[in-house]
Write a protein that holds these residues in place. Structure first.
Motif, PDB file in Angstrom:
ATOM      1  N   PHE A  78      11.250   3.204  -0.525  1.00  0.00           N
ATOM      2  CA  PHE A  78      12.447   2.391  -0.309  1.00  0.00           C
ATOM      3  C   PHE A  78      12.245   1.422   0.851  1.00  0.00           C
ATOM      4  CE2 PHE A  78      16.464   1.949   2.134  1.00  0.00           C
ATOM      5  CZ  PHE A  78      17.141   1.134   1.243  1.00  0.00           C
ATOM      6  N   ILE A  79      11.738   1.920   1.981  1.00  0.00           N
ATOM      7  CA  ILE A  79      11.508   1.063   3.142  1.00  0.00           C
ATOM      8  C   ILE A  79      10.506  -0.039   2.808  1.00  0.00           C
ATOM      9  CG2 ILE A  79      10.588   0.977   5.485  1.00  0.00           C
ATOM     10  CD1 ILE A  79      13.311   2.220   5.341  1.00  0.00           C
ATOM     11  N   SER A  80       9.452   0.312   2.105  1.00  0.00           N
ATOM     12  CA  SER A  80       8.407  -0.655   1.770  1.00  0.00           C
ATOM     13  C   SER A  80       8.919  -1.733   0.819  1.00  0.00           C
ATOM     14  CB  SER A  80       7.203   0.066   1.149  1.00  0.00           C
ATOM     15  OG  SER A  80       6.658   1.010   2.056  1.00  0.00           O
ATOM     16  N   LEU A  81       9.657  -1.324  -0.202  1.00  0.00           N
ATOM     17  CA  LEU A  81      10.224  -2.304  -1.135  1.00  0.00           C
ATOM     18  C   LEU A  81      11.223  -3.211  -0.429  1.00  0.00           C
ATOM     19  CD1 LEU A  81      10.744  -0.084  -4.312  1.00  0.00           C
ATOM     20  CD2 LEU A  81       9.129  -1.979  -4.054  1.00  0.00           C
ATOM     21  N   LEU A  82      11.986  -2.654   0.492  1.00  0.00           N
ATOM     22  CA  LEU A  82      12.943  -3.455   1.251  1.00  0.00           C
ATOM     23  C   LEU A  82      12.214  -4.497   2.093  1.00  0.00           C
ATOM     24  CD1 LEU A  82      15.946  -3.790   1.874  1.00  0.00           C
ATOM     25  CD2 LEU A  82      15.696  -2.088   3.687  1.00  0.00           C
ATOM     26  N   GLN A  83      11.104  -4.115   2.699  1.00  0.00           N
ATOM     27  CA  GLN A  83      10.325  -5.057   3.488  1.00  0.00           C
ATOM     28  C   GLN A  83       9.722  -6.154   2.619  1.00  0.00           C
ATOM     29  OE1 GLN A  83       7.607  -2.347   5.403  1.00  0.00           O
ATOM     30  NE2 GLN A  83       8.922  -2.069   7.183  1.00  0.00           N
ATOM     31  N   GLY A  94       0.809  -1.208   0.000  1.00  0.00           N
ATOM     32  CA  GLY A  94       0.000   0.000   0.000  1.00  0.00           C
ATOM     33  C   GLY A  94       0.842   1.257   0.000  1.00  0.00           C
ATOM     34  N   PHE A  95       1.940   1.235   0.755  1.00  0.00           N
ATOM     35  CA  PHE A  95       2.819   2.406   0.802  1.00  0.00           C
ATOM     36  C   PHE A  95       3.523   2.632  -0.535  1.00  0.00           C
ATOM     37  CE2 PHE A  95       2.664   2.498   5.500  1.00  0.00           C
ATOM     38  CZ  PHE A  95       2.590   3.866   5.681  1.00  0.00           C
ATOM     39  N   VAL A  96       3.837   1.558  -1.250  1.00  0.00           N
ATOM     40  CA  VAL A  96       4.455   1.714  -2.569  1.00  0.00           C
ATOM     41  C   VAL A  96       3.491   2.414  -3.524  1.00  0.00           C
ATOM     42  CG1 VAL A  96       5.336   0.486  -4.599  1.00  0.00           C
ATOM     43  CG2 VAL A  96       6.015  -0.256  -2.314  1.00  0.00           C
ATOM     44  N   LEU A  97       2.231   1.957  -3.540  1.00  0.00           N
ATOM     45  CA  LEU A  97       1.226   2.581  -4.402  1.00  0.00           C
ATOM     46  C   LEU A  97       0.957   4.024  -3.971  1.00  0.00           C
ATOM     47  CD1 LEU A  97      -1.356  -0.342  -4.740  1.00  0.00           C
ATOM     48  CD2 LEU A  97       0.310   0.437  -6.443  1.00  0.00           C
ATOM     49  N   PHE A  98       0.860   4.240  -2.671  1.00  0.00           N
ATOM     50  CA  PHE A  98       0.602   5.579  -2.143  1.00  0.00           C
ATOM     51  C   PHE A  98       1.731   6.540  -2.504  1.00  0.00           C
ATOM     52  CE2 PHE A  98       1.055   8.713   1.305  1.00  0.00           C
ATOM     53  CZ  PHE A  98      -0.202   9.301   1.275  1.00  0.00           C
ATOM     54  N   SER A  99       2.968   6.097  -2.323  1.00  0.00           N
ATOM     55  CA  SER A  99       4.123   6.938  -2.643  1.00  0.00           C
ATOM     56  C   SER A  99       4.187   7.256  -4.128  1.00  0.00           C
ATOM     57  CB  SER A  99       5.419   6.233  -2.200  1.00  0.00           C
ATOM     58  OG  SER A  99       5.428   6.020  -0.799  1.00  0.00           O
ATOM     59  N   SER A 100       3.840   6.285  -4.958  1.00  0.00           N
ATOM     60  CA  SER A 100       3.827   6.510  -6.409  1.00  0.00           C
ATOM     61  C   SER A 100       2.807   7.581  -6.770  1.00  0.00           C
ATOM     62  CB  SER A 100       3.500   5.203  -7.139  1.00  0.00           C
ATOM     63  OG  SER A 100       4.470   4.209  -6.879  1.00  0.00           O
ATOM     64  N   ALA A 101       1.631   7.508  -6.144  1.00  0.00           N
ATOM     65  CA  ALA A 101       0.582   8.491  -6.417  1.00  0.00           C
ATOM     66  C   ALA A 101       1.017   9.881  -5.975  1.00  0.00           C
ATOM     67  CB  ALA A 101      -0.710   8.088  -5.701  1.00  0.00           C
TER      68      ALA A 101
END
Length: 222
Positions: A208-213, A169-176
């Motif tokens: 970055f943190i989300s992708l790492l997780q 969710g954070f990856v999608l949110f950050s992209s938006a």
């Protein structure tokens, strides 16, 4: 001819203002990313302890509010570096945790590369197409609330797979947010480069943190 020149001048002035905000934003973003990386390296090398939740949220939101209030002064630049430096410090313990894994270095490099590629691709799309992304404001508002509730729930409720869902969710949110913020600069919705820089920096940090997780979970399941 004079009427035509008069009509063109406001458009030229607007374009110059947009170019100036973009230049200042990406320049400050590059500096803050470099400073944050340096602080993260020092924090990682010194094996500094991870801040507790009270310090983490208090430090982040306190510095964010301070930066917002000082956004129109030179002090805003100082608080911007304080905020990004603080977040860089929080990265040190996280990096050490992943470096303790057998393939931790590869995971960090992969997450970093994917974050850089995503940011460059999203920014290039917004800049080249010049599409108005203001329609994403609703998604961003709702997404922020949902993610915040999810983060709080993950602290108190040991729900299996919740951390992975939140990371996605954070990856999608950050992209938006990256698309929305870049579009806002182009179309005149954002004229303060300090606020624009903070928005983009936090999006890159979260991504970055989300992708790492996500990579860490996938790797542990192999």
């Amino acid at each position: 001819m004079q009427d035509r020149d008069f009509a063109l001048n406001p458009a030229q002035a607007e374009q110059q203002q947009v170019s100036g905000v973009l230049r200042n934003t990406y320049g400050l973003l590059a500096l803050t990313l470099g400073f944050s990386a340096l602080v993260a390296y020092v924090s990682q090398q010194l094996r500094l302890p991870a801040p507790n939740l009270l310090v983490l949220f208090g430090g982040f939101y306190g510095l964010l509010i301070l930066t917002t209030k000082l956004r129109n002064s030179a002090w805003g630049l100082l608080s911007t570096f304080a905020l990004t430096g603080f977040l860089g410090y929080t990265l040190g313990p996280i990096l050490n945790r992943y470096l303790g894994m057998a393939n931790g270095g590869e995971l960090i490099a992969s997450a970093l590369g994917m974050t850089a590629l995503a940011f460059l691709s999203l920014s290039a799309y917004a800049l080249t197409t010049r599409k108005d992304m203001s329609f994403l404001s609703g998604f961003i508002t709702v997404g922020a609330v949902v993610l915040m509730v999810g983060v709080v729930a993950s602290i108190f409720l040991p729900i299996s797979g919740l951390h992975l869902v939140l990371s996605g969710g954070f990856v999608l949110f950050s992209s938006a947010v990256i698309l929305y913020q870049t579009s806002a600069i182009i179309h005149g919705g954002e004229r303060n480069y300090i606020l624009a820089t903070i928005s983009l920096y936090v999006s890159i940090y979260n991504m970055f943190i989300s992708l790492l997780q996500i990579l860490g979970v996938v790797s542990s399941n192999d």
